[in-house]
Design an enzyme around this catalytic site. Sequence first.
Site, mmCIF file in Angstrom:
data_model
loop_
_atom_site.group_PDB
_atom_site.id
_atom_site.type_symbol
_atom_site.label_atom_id
_atom_site.label_comp_id
_atom_site.label_asym_id
_atom_site.label_seq_id
_atom_site.Cartn_x
_atom_site.Cartn_y
_atom_site.Cartn_z
ATOM 1 N N GLY A 27 0.841 -1.296 0.008
ATOM 2 C CA GLY A 27 0.133 0.053 0.004
ATOM 3 C C GLY A 27 0.930 1.146 0.062
ATOM 4 N N ASP A 28 2.182 1.111 0.117
ATOM 5 C CA ASP A 28 2.980 2.354 -0.233
ATOM 6 C C ASP A 28 4.238 2.140 -0.915
ATOM 7 O OD1 ASP A 28 4.012 4.986 0.745
ATOM 8 O OD2 ASP A 28 2.959 4.781 2.776
#
Length: 419
Positions: A229-230
């Site tokens: 997610g990052d």
Amino acid sequence: MKLFRPVLWALVTALVADTYSLSPPQQTCVIPALKDDRDDAPAIRQAFSKCGNNGKVAFKKNTKYSIQTVLQLHNLKNVQVDMFGTLEYSTDVRYWILHGSYYYFQNISIAMEFSGEDITIDGYGSGTIDGQGQVWHDLALGVGGLYGRPIPFCLRNVKNAVAKNFEILQSGKWNFLMVEFQNILVDNITLSSTSDDFQANPGNLGNTDGFDTINSNNITIQNIWADVGDDCVSFKPGSTNIHVKNLTCYNSAGIAIGSLGQYEGVRDVVENITAEDVSLYGSRNGAYIKTYAGKRFYWPPQGGGNGYVRNVVFKNFHIENITASPVLIQQCTHWAGYNVPACADTPPTGFFSNISWYNFTGYMNEKVGTKAVSWTCSPLATCEGFSFKDINIKSATGANGTYSCTNVDGYDVTCEKTK
Ligand SMILES: *[C@@H]1O[C@H](CO)[C@@H](O)[C@H](O)[C@H]1NC(C)=O
Ligand SMILES: *[C@@H]1O[C@H](CO)[C@@H](O)[C@H](O)[C@H]1NC(C)=O
Ligand SMILES: *[C@@H]1O[C@H](CO)[C@@H](O)[C@H](O)[C@H]1NC(C)=O
Ligand SMILES: *[C@@H]1O[C@H](CO)[C@@H](O)[C@H](O)[C@H]1NC(C)=O
Ligand SMILES: *[C@@H]1O[C@H](CO)[C@@H](O)[C@H](O)[C@H]1NC(C)=O
Ligand SMILES: *[C@@H]1O[C@H](CO)[C@@H](O)[C@H](O)[C@H]1NC(C)=O
Ligand SMILES: *[C@@H]1O[C@H](CO)[C@@H](O)[C@H](O)[C@H]1NC(C)=O
Ligand SMILES: *[C@@H]1O[C@H](CO)[C@@H](O)[C@H](O)[C@H]1NC(C)=O
Ligand SMILES: *[C@@H]1O[C@H](CO)[C@@H](O)[C@H](O)[C@H]1NC(C)=O
């Protein structure tokens, strides 16, 4: 003469045998697993203290190990770790917040760390670390810096290591961290961190980076598949001589240098980085450099440091459905916090030189503009020796991407060369 031969031979074999017996026999510790959800960490610690020097530590195939207490596997030397089985972290957030291993940078917290010399960790394509991250995503609700979110795998204060052929699932924070490190090969690793309610709370996976390097030198990261997610890979302060090759990342924030300049008065250095053969699907950014604001503000404290980046190449990127610019300099990044000043009031300082982006293909998400190249340097920073070539990223409708440059030596605002 003939008579002496057997005697001579006996002498030679005796000498050879003696030479071999000088190095201790290689010990192997096979780690037993308890049943009934009891903590397997004590047995893991015991195996490493017994066989962590000139030995082998083996997790068993098709076996689940429950990890309920922090693992600090230190003082290892010349150890082979056969990481079969699944290492599953407990979901006792209170325990992990209080007991994770601390590292000063962003107050990070580590659930399992290896340190020492000459460490090989091989998962043979079946080893798995399960961070059970959902409990952390539900707790953090997008607050990336929430204290105590544990990092499931860390090589810390290590010289010479190989980590290969395993996967990390559902990390509660960054997946794979390297700090205070020299000489490592990371090969054939799979990462997957998703959140049940990602659609409802897209911010909910904040800070689930793939690979992070801090104060580390000479690293190769290759043959990676990741859904995180990052940032898929983030070269944080003190990262030097790093080569990244053959990565496929889904839903990530791209390949990042930084963020730099978080700590007031500190000069962060990142030097000699190459990232090539990278595919990004549904990414936020492409290949980018990010810096904090030029002045410190609260809370948590961030900004006021310095950035120094040089000798960087990003090449052969294929990017689909990206939501921001594939070629990007981003300034005044910040965490969710209070009293965030306008970037124009606190421009960052820094020095960025000899940075190139080559051969990017793909297309952008329909919801964004068409900026394929966005180099926004601060008026107080030096951005020199920048170049880009063959950036063929189309808008969702097939139009050519546009370019914009601010304060970049040798370019006007539309990124035409001025010298
Ligand atoms: C780290 O923790 C210290 C002490 O708890 C705190 O003062 C500081 O603001 C924290 N820093 C960050 C970057 O969160
Ligand atoms: C690489 O990883 C994959 C998936 O984890 C596995 O199937 C494959 O066997 C691994 N390669 C080697 C050489 O172990
Ligand atoms: C860099 O690390 C690799 C292992 O990945 C090692 O073979 C090589 O010798 C190291 N280079 C230097 C200059 O130490
Ligand atoms: C790239 O990495 C993937 C693993 O993600 C692997 O399957 C593939 O064979 C690698 N490609 C090359 C050219 O090494
Ligand atoms: C970066 O690479 C250059 C050229 O190879 C080398 O001279 C320099 O020492 C490297 N920097 C670091 C910090 O290792
Ligand atoms: C620019 O960076 C590249 C890649 O690290 C390096 O090969 C080259 O020597 C650097 N050029 C200068 C002038 O330092
Ligand atoms: C450009 O990058 C793609 C991968 O995205 C690669 O297949 C192609 O060979 C590269 N082209 C050149 C000229 O290197
Ligand atoms: C691009 O991503 C959006 C979500 O941001 C998704 O709805 C859409 O289907 C994707 N388009 C393509 C072509 O993958
Ligand atoms: C788009 O860019 C290509 C080169 O990458 C160029 O040949 C073409 O003319 C451009 N199209 C438009 C509409 O500007």
